[in-house]
Design an enzyme around this catalytic site. Structure first.
Site, PDB file in Angstrom:
ATOM      1  N   SER A 118     -21.805   3.752   0.838  1.00  0.00           N
ATOM      2  CA  SER A 118     -21.693   4.395   2.161  1.00  0.00           C
ATOM      3  C   SER A 118     -22.786   5.425   2.383  1.00  0.00           C
ATOM      4  CB  SER A 118     -20.337   5.092   2.283  1.00  0.00           C
ATOM      5  OG  SER A 118     -20.272   6.180   1.375  1.00  0.00           O
ATOM      6  N   TYR A 155       0.868  -1.186   0.000  1.00  0.00           N
ATOM      7  CA  TYR A 155       0.000   0.000   0.000  1.00  0.00           C
ATOM      8  C   TYR A 155       0.901   1.230   0.000  1.00  0.00           C
ATOM      9  CZ  TYR A 155      -4.054  -2.958   1.243  1.00  0.00           C
ATOM     10  OH  TYR A 155      -5.060  -3.899   1.268  1.00  0.00           O
ATOM     11  N   ARG A 212     -16.067   0.214  -1.132  1.00  0.00           N
ATOM     12  CA  ARG A 212     -15.087   1.289  -1.366  1.00  0.00           C
ATOM     13  C   ARG A 212     -15.750   2.669  -1.359  1.00  0.00           C
ATOM     14  NH1 ARG A 212     -10.530  -1.460  -3.320  1.00  0.00           N
ATOM     15  NH2 ARG A 212     -10.922  -3.636  -3.714  1.00  0.00           N
ATOM     16  N   GLY A 213     -16.773   2.778  -0.551  1.00  0.00           N
ATOM     17  CA  GLY A 213     -17.485   4.055  -0.404  1.00  0.00           C
ATOM     18  C   GLY A 213     -18.760   4.125  -1.224  1.00  0.00           C
TER      19      GLY A 213
HETATM   20  N1  LIG Z   1      -7.447  -8.464   0.697  1.00  0.00           N
HETATM   21  C1  LIG Z   1      -7.710  -7.621  -0.268  1.00  0.00           C
HETATM   22  O1  LIG Z   1      -7.615  -7.940  -1.454  1.00  0.00           O
HETATM   23  C2  LIG Z   1      -8.146  -6.210   0.076  1.00  0.00           C
HETATM   24  C3  LIG Z   1      -8.585  -5.360  -0.938  1.00  0.00           C
HETATM   25  C4  LIG Z   1      -9.002  -4.081  -0.592  1.00  0.00           C
HETATM   26  C5  LIG Z   1      -8.967  -3.671   0.733  1.00  0.00           C
HETATM   27  N2  LIG Z   1      -8.514  -4.513   1.699  1.00  0.00           N
HETATM   28  C6  LIG Z   1      -8.445  -4.092   3.119  1.00  0.00           C
HETATM   29  O2  LIG Z   1      -9.742  -3.829   3.588  1.00  0.00           O
HETATM   30  C7  LIG Z   1      -9.807  -2.511   4.119  1.00  0.00           C
HETATM   31  C8  LIG Z   1     -11.186  -1.945   3.894  1.00  0.00           C
HETATM   32  O3  LIG Z   1     -11.437  -1.879   2.481  1.00  0.00           O
HETATM   33  P1  LIG Z   1     -11.970  -0.582   1.815  1.00  0.00           P
HETATM   34  O4  LIG Z   1     -11.159   0.562   2.339  1.00  0.00           O
HETATM   35  O5  LIG Z   1     -12.083  -0.775   0.371  1.00  0.00           O
HETATM   36  O6  LIG Z   1     -13.424  -0.562   2.462  1.00  0.00           O
HETATM   37  P2  LIG Z   1     -14.693   0.242   2.523  1.00  0.00           P
HETATM   38  O7  LIG Z   1     -14.920   0.426   3.984  1.00  0.00           O
HETATM   39  O8  LIG Z   1     -15.709  -0.455   1.698  1.00  0.00           O
HETATM   40  O9  LIG Z   1     -14.459   1.643   1.812  1.00  0.00           O
HETATM   41  C9  LIG Z   1     -13.758   2.651   2.438  1.00  0.00           C
HETATM   42  C10 LIG Z   1     -14.133   4.004   1.836  1.00  0.00           C
HETATM   43  O10 LIG Z   1     -15.526   4.249   2.106  1.00  0.00           O
HETATM   44  C11 LIG Z   1     -15.737   5.618   2.364  1.00  0.00           C
HETATM   45  N3  LIG Z   1     -16.589   5.801   3.549  1.00  0.00           N
HETATM   46  C12 LIG Z   1     -17.683   6.571   3.631  1.00  0.00           C
HETATM   47  N4  LIG Z   1     -18.237   6.485   4.830  1.00  0.00           N
HETATM   48  C13 LIG Z   1     -17.482   5.676   5.573  1.00  0.00           C
HETATM   49  C14 LIG Z   1     -17.540   5.241   6.922  1.00  0.00           C
HETATM   50  N5  LIG Z   1     -18.509   5.619   7.754  1.00  0.00           N
HETATM   51  N6  LIG Z   1     -16.582   4.400   7.346  1.00  0.00           N
HETATM   52  C15 LIG Z   1     -15.602   4.003   6.540  1.00  0.00           C
HETATM   53  N7  LIG Z   1     -15.481   4.402   5.237  1.00  0.00           N
HETATM   54  C16 LIG Z   1     -16.422   5.241   4.770  1.00  0.00           C
HETATM   55  C17 LIG Z   1     -14.366   6.216   2.563  1.00  0.00           C
HETATM   56  O11 LIG Z   1     -14.110   7.040   1.459  1.00  0.00           O
HETATM   57  P3  LIG Z   1     -13.849   8.580   1.668  1.00  0.00           P
HETATM   58  O12 LIG Z   1     -12.820   8.667   2.757  1.00  0.00           O
HETATM   59  O13 LIG Z   1     -13.376   8.997   0.354  1.00  0.00           O
HETATM   60  O14 LIG Z   1     -15.191   9.123   2.070  1.00  0.00           O
HETATM   61  C18 LIG Z   1     -13.382   5.101   2.539  1.00  0.00           C
HETATM   62  O15 LIG Z   1     -12.213   5.453   1.841  1.00  0.00           O
HETATM   63  C19 LIG Z   1      -8.689  -1.757   3.422  1.00  0.00           C
HETATM   64  O16 LIG Z   1      -8.294  -0.608   4.139  1.00  0.00           O
HETATM   65  C20 LIG Z   1      -7.635  -2.813   3.343  1.00  0.00           C
HETATM   66  O17 LIG Z   1      -6.935  -2.889   4.578  1.00  0.00           O
HETATM   67  C21 LIG Z   1      -8.127  -5.778   1.383  1.00  0.00           C
END
Ligand SMILES: NC(=O)c1ccc[n+]([C@@H]2O[C@H](COP(=O)([O-])OP(=O)(O)OC[C@H]3O[C@@H](n4cnc5c(N)ncnc54)[C@H](OP(=O)(O)O)[C@@H]3O)[C@@H](O)[C@H]2O)c1
Length: 334
Positions: free
Chosen positions: A217, A58, A213-214
């Site tokens: 949300s 990352y 990914r938002g």
């Molecule tokens: N194993 C894999 O292949 C893989 C792949 C992807 C991710 N991951 C892991 O999973 C974690 C979570 O994935 P993700 O970041 O894609 O997940 P997510 O929680 O679906 O999306 C996060 C995005 O949602 C938005 N958001 C809006 N309201 C929110 C709230 N109340 N809480 C949290 N986010 C909110 C944010 O965007 P804004 O800040 O722009 O509003 C944030 O960047 C990653 O950080 C990573 O550690 C693993």
């Protein structure tokens, strides 16, 4: 608030019922504010979150160094409660390009050595390859992590985005705590085969992309400008007609959320929480206000009538567009 906990499989640790995914603090979702990111990690630890998820790729080590700084500057008791889950194996060029995966045993040990330094810790709590290396049998990759477990550098072995056959082969090699995989109201592909397989084997799920990914949300709008390095600028679900269709699903969810007096994000997270005690959603909050909203999902109880209304609003397979661009879909077994 007392944080609820859930087990990471039958062999893994007990962790907070929500984990904090730190990827967006360094990469893939546009500019992030470093000070706010670290404050968000501290606030999560203060609220009782114990699981922090990262990947060495990352922003090429940036995310691990950020977590390292957040741990160093946290009160000792908070630092000690933190369990760090690290993905490795994705190869990056200096320009950020993606160059494939490396799961060879020597590479696994070398990746781990650098991660320990960047994080400033003496062990990694859960260690996993991000994607299967098609040239290296999973037994060899998992076997190398098992060596690291034996030497005390790693506590538990995880998997990421692999299918049922690979899960079985990995579990036959060494104890596996959890599978990290995308799971949300609009990404339900694991329900048919992967979920029954991990349940049979006593492996937990750390679910990512619970807010897609938002996208689901409740905060994402069709006119949002996305920078070139933003994953969502290339993600099929965020393009044109697909985006319009998917945001209509969000509006259907919003009606249910409003009736319950909660937010759309809280409904989406609570739905994943409702799918089983063996599932730990990772939320990608990178600001304290988003974290507070996400933690509020732990207080939301979805009654059978709520679940039925959600299912009607967003039935399985309702999303338009694949969850990754075609080139990245090719790396997914799951
Ligand atoms: N194993 C894999 O292949 C893989 C792949 C992807 C991710 N991951 C892991 O999973 C974690 C979570 O994935 P993700 O970041 O894609 O997940 P997510 O929680 O679906 O999306 C996060 C995005 O949602 C938005 N958001 C809006 N309201 C929110 C709230 N109340 N809480 C949290 N986010 C909110 C944010 O965007 P804004 O800040 O722009 O509003 C944030 O960047 C990653 O950080 C990573 O550690 C693993």
């Amino acid at each position: 608030m007392t944080m609820r906990t859930r087990p990471l499989g039958t062999t893994g640790p007990q962790v907070s019922a929500l984990g904090l995914g730190c990827m967006g603090m360094s990469a893939l979702y546009g500019e992030a504010d470093r000070t706010e990111s670290i404050a968000t990690v501290h606030a999560a630890l203060e609220a009782g979150v114990t699981l922090l998820d990262t990947g060495d790729f990352y922003a090429m080590g940036h995310n691990e160094m950020l977590i390292g700084e957040a741990l160093r500057t946290a009160p000792a008791a908070r630092r000690e409660q933190a369990l760090v889950s690290v993905k490795f194996g994705a190869l990056r060029g200096p320009d950020g390009s993606w160059l494939g995966y490396d799961g060879r045993p020597a590479a696994v040990k070398s990746f781990a050595a650098y991660s320990l330094q960047r994080l400033g810790v003496d062990h990694i709590d859960v260690y996993r390859i991000a994607r299967l290396d098609p040239d290296v049998p999973i037994e060899e990759t998992v076997g190398a992590i098992a060596d690291l477990v034996e030497k005390g550098y790693v506590r538990h072995i995880g998997l990421s985005e692999v299918g049922a056959a690979t899960i079985r082969r990995a579990a036959a090699t060494a104890p596996v705590s959890d599978l990290q995989i995308e799971y949300s109201l609009i990404s339900r592909g694991i329900e048919d085969e992967v979920l029954p397989t991990v349940r049979e084997l006593g492996i937990g799920i750390t679910a990512y992309g619970v807010l897609s990914r938002g996208l689901i949300s409740g905060h994402f709008t069709a006119d949002r400008q996305l920078g070139a390095g933003d994953f969502r600028a290339m993600s099929p679900r965020f393009q044109g007609d697909n985006l319009r269709h998917n945001l209509n699903l969000v509006e259907a969810l919003r009606k249910i959320a409003e009736q319950k007096g909660v937010s759309v994000a809280q409904i989406a997270i609570a739905w994943v929480l409702s799918r089983g005690e063996d599932i730990v959603p990772l939320v990608g909050a990178r600001r304290r206000d988003r974290l507070t909203e996400a933690l509020g999902a732990l207080e939301v109880t979805l009654e059978p009538a709520d679940l039925a209304a959600i299912e009607e609003a967003v039935p399985a397979g309702a999303a338009a567009g694949d969850r990754y661009p075609a080139a990245q879909m090719a790396h997914l077994e799951s």
